[in-house]
Scaffold this active site. Structure first.
Site, PDB file in Angstrom:
ATOM      1  N   ASN A  65      10.224  36.825  28.124  1.00 28.05           N
ATOM      2  CA  ASN A  65       9.139  37.771  28.406  1.00 28.05           C
ATOM      3  C   ASN A  65       9.606  39.207  28.177  1.00 28.05           C
ATOM      4  O   ASN A  65       9.420  40.091  29.023  1.00 28.05           O
ATOM      5  CB  ASN A  65       8.632  37.586  29.847  1.00 28.05           C
ATOM      6  CG  ASN A  65       7.192  38.031  30.018  1.00 28.05           C
ATOM      7  OD1 ASN A  65       6.544  38.456  29.060  1.00 28.05           O
ATOM      8  ND2 ASN A  65       6.681  37.942  31.231  1.00 28.05           N
ATOM      9  N   HIS A  67       2.106  39.435  39.347  1.00 24.73           N
ATOM     10  CA  HIS A  67       1.981  38.003  39.048  1.00 24.73           C
ATOM     11  C   HIS A  67       0.937  37.334  39.928  1.00 24.73           C
ATOM     12  O   HIS A  67       0.286  36.378  39.495  1.00 24.73           O
ATOM     13  CB  HIS A  67       3.330  37.301  39.228  1.00 24.73           C
ATOM     14  CG  HIS A  67       4.194  37.350  38.011  1.00 24.73           C
ATOM     15  ND1 HIS A  67       5.069  38.379  37.769  1.00 24.73           N
ATOM     16  CD2 HIS A  67       4.306  36.502  36.956  1.00 24.73           C
ATOM     17  CE1 HIS A  67       5.697  38.163  36.622  1.00 24.73           C
ATOM     18  NE2 HIS A  67       5.251  37.041  36.104  1.00 24.73           N
TER      19      HIS A  67
END
Length: 465
Positions: free
Chosen positions: A316, A352
């Site tokens: 990521n 998140h």
């Protein structure tokens, strides 16, 4: 007509329909990029913005139906903030607050105890894009001498149009699963500047196909092995009845397989960006054209590194770079690097989602990275350990490192994937909180070993990245 067809396709593949729609949408990015190259590369910017906007909206509607209004509202509000509030700190703070509150409200009202593919999934990507846009517009009002090289490259000299922001936000190569890129990069793409052949579409078909093939391989690996390592197995009586070593090894293998679903989507999506030209990154020191501007994975490093920090830096990438650029480095005024790291991890935790599993995952990441840096400093400064690391025994040491590395990469991944505390606490209890005990013991023992194994005059301070 489309719904029954998708139902049949998902049944034949043995995958949930939302997952099938998502991967099909990522793959559709390739023909979109080919259409852009063939018909729109030489068109005016307005035409290109329209193509990117409507192609992205079509993919969003295919996946989330009428829920696409969430992204439209946030894009419109962001544009109005830039236009009406100007290059001010208030604009940045207002953008940050509005976009994060909207995202968190979405998490709150749509959250379940399972991982669902819903409108909040691409919206978390969009949230970072729009917050980054406000930072870049703010930086454009500063003198270049006040900005670091990254900020200078991304700074916006003027307020973008609404159509430009829409094209940037809905770009088919990044709307659903990323990667993150700046509006300046998007503007260069639309202007035809991101190419190795000035005035012509880039020679990027082969580099794009390489990433597509690699991403497809990762997707096949995940498709084959994921049914054997489901998240739900952790909560069964059968898992709890297994020997301790089996439960630990299962976590290791499960973690490795589970991460391939992210790897496959990101690498395939990177290929779309390369094909369009957005992945062009100039000429490297070796004189070759580089296509890694949108790389979200360093697959070789991901597969071979024995270090936790190596996996983090390979995974990521663009999101981590965004957090470093817009959160970590902008907290320099705190005067404490560790405090900035904690704040950055806290931001990523909230971004998140609202589940307790994210808090546990990122807190464990902080501890693991800190302990690993202590261990690296010990090996570096100890003549005995340095000699062992360079000896013929290193292949054996490497295997042990990899086992520990993936076991304890899987350890914080358990709460990340299981979300709620009752689930991940059950798993941690079944393995006696071995990860917590291991790193707590390492944290206490490593300083003592440093005193024993490293002569005082050769000791160096552990570097904080």
């Amino acid at each position: 007509m489309a719904a029954p067809l998708m139902e049949k396709l998902s049944e034949s593949l043995g995958s949930p329909e939302p997952a099938v729609r998502l991967i099909l949408s990522v793959l559709i990015g390739y023909p979109c990029a080919l259409v852009y190259r063939r018909f729109f590369f030489h068109q005016p910017a307005t035409i290109v913005h329209l193509f990117n906007t409507f192609s992205g909206l079509a993919l969003a509607a295919f996946n989330f139906g009428s829920q696409i209004y969430h992204s439209a509202v946030c894009i419109l509000v962001q544009f109005l903030m830039l236009r009406l509030m100007g290059r001010t700190v208030t604009t940045v703070l207002s953008s940050f607050t509005f976009q994060m509150v909207y995202l968190l409200a979405g998490y709150y009202y749509t959250a379940t105890e399972e991982y669902d593919i819903k409108w909040t999934m691409p919206h978390c990507v969009l949230t970072l894009k729009l917050i980054g846009l406000s930072f870049d517009y703010y930086d454009g009002g500063k003198e270049p001498s006040q900005l670091n090289p990254e900020q200078q490259k991304a700074a916006l000299p003027s307020v973008p149009s609404l159509l430009e922001v829409c094209g940037f936000s809905y770009f088919y190569g990044g709307f659903l699963v990323g990667p993150q890129f700046t509006l300046r990069s998007y503007q260069r793409l639309v202007a035809g500047e991101l190419t190795d052949c000035p005035g012509q579409p880039p020679n990027s078909i082969i580099p794009a196909m390489k990433r597509f093939a690699l991403g497809l391989l990762c997707l096949i690996i995940y498709t084959i092995f994921s049914p054997h390592y489901p998240d739900s197995y952790f909560l069964t009586d059968e898992y709890e009845a297994q020997p301790f070593w089996y439960r630990c090894v299962f976590i290791l293998l499960w973690a490795k397989v589970s991460l391939y679903k992210y790897v496959s989507c990101w690498v395939i999506g990177e290929g779309v960006c390369i094909l369009s030209g957005l992945g062009y990154n100039g000429v490297g020191q070796d004189g070759k054209h580089q296509w890694d501007a949108c790389a979200n994975m360093k697959v070789w490093l991901f597969e071979t590194t024995p270090l936790f920090t190596g996996t983090i830096s390979s995974f990521n990438i663009n999101t981590n770079a965004w957090a470093a650029r817009h959160v970590f480095k902008r907290l320099r005024f705190l005067g404490n690097k560790m405090l900035s790291q904690v704040a950055t991890l806290l931001f990523l935790t909230i971004w998140h989602g609202l589940h307790s599993g994210y808090i546990m995952c990122f807190s464990m990441e902080f501890i693991i990275v800190h302990v690993e840096r202590q261990a690296q400093a010990l090996v570096k400064d100890s003549p005995l350990l340095t000699k062992l690391a360079n000896s013929p025994l290193y292949p054996l040491v490497y295997l042990v490192q990899q086992f520990i590395h993936w076991l304890f990469m899987g350890y914080p991944l358990v709460p990340f994937c299981l979300f709620t505390y009752d689930k991940w606490l059950k798993v941690y209890s079944s393995i006696y909180f071995c990860g917590h005990l291991f790193f707590f013991a390492a944290y206490l023992i490593l300083p003592y070993l440093r005193k024993v194994l490293v002569p005082k005059k050769e000791r160096s301070e552990t570097k904080q990245d």
